[in-house]
Every structure is written in C-alpha cells, then in structure tokens.
Design an enzyme around this catalytic site. Sequence first.
Site, PDB file in Angstrom:
ATOM      1  N   ILE A  81       1.236  -1.419   0.176  1.00 36.39           N
ATOM      2  CA  ILE A  81       0.148   0.275   0.087  1.00 36.39           C
ATOM      3  C   ILE A  81       0.925   1.037  -0.408  1.00 36.39           C
ATOM      4  O   ILE A  81       0.540   2.158  -0.704  1.00 36.39           O
ATOM      5  CB  ILE A  81      -0.909  -0.018   1.104  1.00 36.39           C
ATOM      6  N   GLY A 125      -3.117   4.556   7.866  1.00 35.06           N
ATOM      7  CA  GLY A 125      -1.987   4.941   7.994  1.00 35.06           C
ATOM      8  C   GLY A 125      -0.834   4.894   6.582  1.00 35.06           C
ATOM      9  O   GLY A 125      -0.577   5.514   6.669  1.00 35.06           O
ATOM     10  N   ASP A 126      -1.571   3.879   5.873  1.00 30.89           N
ATOM     11  CA  ASP A 126      -0.252   3.323   4.517  1.00 30.89           C
ATOM     12  C   ASP A 126      -0.602   4.698   3.718  1.00 30.89           C
ATOM     13  O   ASP A 126       0.126   5.118   3.146  1.00 30.89           O
ATOM     14  CB  ASP A 126      -0.349   2.377   4.081  1.00 30.89           C
ATOM     15  N   SER A 127      -2.173   5.300   3.773  1.00 31.14           N
ATOM     16  CA  SER A 127      -1.988   6.195   2.428  1.00 31.14           C
ATOM     17  C   SER A 127      -2.312   7.556   3.018  1.00 31.14           C
ATOM     18  O   SER A 127      -1.546   8.311   2.536  1.00 31.14           O
ATOM     19  CB  SER A 127      -3.577   6.411   2.322  1.00 31.14           C
ATOM     20  N   ALA A 136       1.870   7.331   2.428  1.00 30.19           N
ATOM     21  CA  ALA A 136       1.670   7.739   0.988  1.00 30.19           C
ATOM     22  C   ALA A 136       2.215   8.915   0.910  1.00 30.19           C
ATOM     23  O   ALA A 136       2.722  10.196  -0.388  1.00 30.19           O
ATOM     24  CB  ALA A 136       1.107   7.047  -0.175  1.00 30.19           C
TER      25      ALA A 136
END
Length: 399
Positions: A20, A170-172, A175
Amino acid sequence: MAPPDKPLAGVKVLELGTLIAGPFAARICAEFGAEVIKIESPDGGDPLRKWRKLYEGTSLWWFVQARNKQSLTLNLKRPEAIEIVKKLVAETDIVIENFRPGVMEKLGLGWDVLSAINPGLVMVRLSGFGQTGPYKDQPGFGAVGESMGGLRYITGFPDRPPVRTGISIGDSIAALWAVIGALMALRHREVNGGKGQIVDVALYEAIFAMMESLIPEFDVMGFVRERTGNIMPGITPSSIHTTRDGKHIQIGANGDAIFKRFMQAIGRHDLADDPDLADNTGRDQRRDELYRLIDHWAANLDEEQVLAVLSQAEVPASRVYSVEDIFQDPQYLAREMIQQAKLPDGKPFRIPGIVPKLSDTPGSTEWLGPKLGEHTESILINLGMVSEQIRVLRTCGVI
C-alpha cells in the site's frame, strides 16, 4: 507513455515496494505524468494483485493502485537483477521503497551505493518506524502506525475498545507525506545545487503529524484526549444524528453564525439569541444539552426533510454516504470522480477519479494496472539489452 503536458512528465520513478504505502505514493506520481517502473518478484508479484475482491484472478484494487505503471519482474536475490536495478537507478529521479530498514542494504542497494551511481537521486523510504531509532528494525504495518501515532486511541466510543477506520488510512497518509517529501527534495535539487537526498517517512509519524493539538494540550494542561464517539471534542455542535427513517447525517454547525441560523431554522430562537451560546466555548460547555436537542429534532424527520432544512439554512451537513450513495451523487459525477474504464477482457467498470484537480495540467488514467512483467522486455531493451540476453535472464529465473 504519459502526455508531455502533465506536471511530472520527464520525471522517472523506480518503485521497489509492495502493498500500500510505497505503491500508493508511486501511483500518485504516475497519475501526474511520471514514468513509473514497478519492480516485482517473478513469483507472483505484488501481493496486492490478490487482495480483496478478485476479477478473473486479479484484484480490482490492483487495477487502480498500479494504473499508469510499468511492471518489470526481477528476482532481487540474483546479482544480475541487482545490476539491472543499478542501471535503472542511473537514469532515475526518485526511488520509492517500503522494505523494512536494512533490506535495501542487504541487497546491495543502500543509499551509499545508489547515491554514488546517481548523486541527484531522491530516495523515498517508507517504513513502520523510520530508518533510525530503537524500533527501526521492527516490522510495522499501517495499523501499527495508526495505533502508535495516536489515532486509534481516540477513535470510537468511550465505553468500548478503540476501533479502526475501514480502510488502510495509515498507509495512505504516509504515501501522501512521501510524495510531498519527494517533490520538495526534487525542488531542492533543481534550485540548490543538484544533489539528491533521502526522504524518510515513518508510518507512525505520518499519523502523528495529523493529530492536531494533541501534544500542546497534554504538555501545557495535562489533557489526554479520549474516545468521544461521533462528536468532535471541544467543537460544538459537530456530530452525526439519526433520522426518523434510520439514516445518518453529519451536521457541522460549529461556526457562530451557522449555529444561530441552525437554531432559527429548527424553531429554537431562544437558543439562537442566547448570549451563552454565541461562541464555541459557551456551546461546548452545554454540549450534552445541545446534542440531545439536535438528536430529538432529527429523529422526528426523515433524511430528506432534515437535509432540506439544513440546506435552506446554509448549515454544513451531509448524509453519511455508502458507496451506493457515491455512485448516484451529482457532485461526484459533475467533478468526474467516478470514471469509466475497461477490464482486460473489455468489460466496462468504474474507477475513482484523480485527486487533486489541476486546472492546466490534470492527472489522468492512461492505462490500468499491468499484467505481471508486462513491460519487462521493453524496459530491458531500453537499457541496451538484446533478445538473446533477455532470453538467458528469463531462462535463469532472473526475470
């Protein structure tokens, strides 16, 4: 290839990552014109290809997450593959990787090696806890970053355990910080001498950076923000209310003038004119009273009636959208946030549009997520290899 008028046209990105955070960062670059080469293992590629809902064996998520990218298969356990990566790095502006710290170094692809090959390189490194500190070697996914970053603690109702959002937020968020950092580093390179640098993004820090006044409130006042359900602590009224027909509506009437209009619209002129409720501090002190009032008002009307009253009074509000609502909404459609595309077999389907919207150089979907290794041969030919060399690499399991 991407159209030459996109804002990142001419920027070359090498993606070494899975799932992700790293791939989402590279996807944003690709949507705005960067040439993104995604390196995948020949043995199945990015696990995201098989995550969530599959269509004929491929994740529908994959088609969006990998749009506009080229797929190059390399077995990074082989020295021949590492040499190919180094050749690509020599022509690359940004490397994005989201391995655990130390993996790139074990592969012989650490910053010292890559920056020696290309002094102008920007290396974006996403990990659970960053490249330094006592936790750096621990594995960390977005859910861990959300927990350590403080988000999970304040999410949910006070009488229940913490909950998560329904996406990998969290991943987004990490990023997005990664892309911001990469673009700042590119700007520095262009303006201040041509040298590249490392952009170090920790998932927990990406969340922590979004936590508003959490730190100064605790430091100065000893205040620990707790779970507060649907309300926004310290900002009143701003909450979700249930209508007579069982629908849910977010109402944000926390501006002073907005609150006054809201109370007038529901026939509570006494509260609209109450000097104790003229500002947020006064309203927050009477939070429970106001929320009971609004709950009662909404519960006696259907969703459409509630929304009509709020619209007429110019009070910010929205139904809590399901994906079915999104598909039918005229605002989404007018701004082309749901776009038409075709699956590999020609079946039409819809995908999310591009954010943000640039007036002169907008992003776009040029093609959907590629088949595993779809661009391997063309990329290697561009590096100067001939068909026989490529055949040998394939036979030996390098690609």
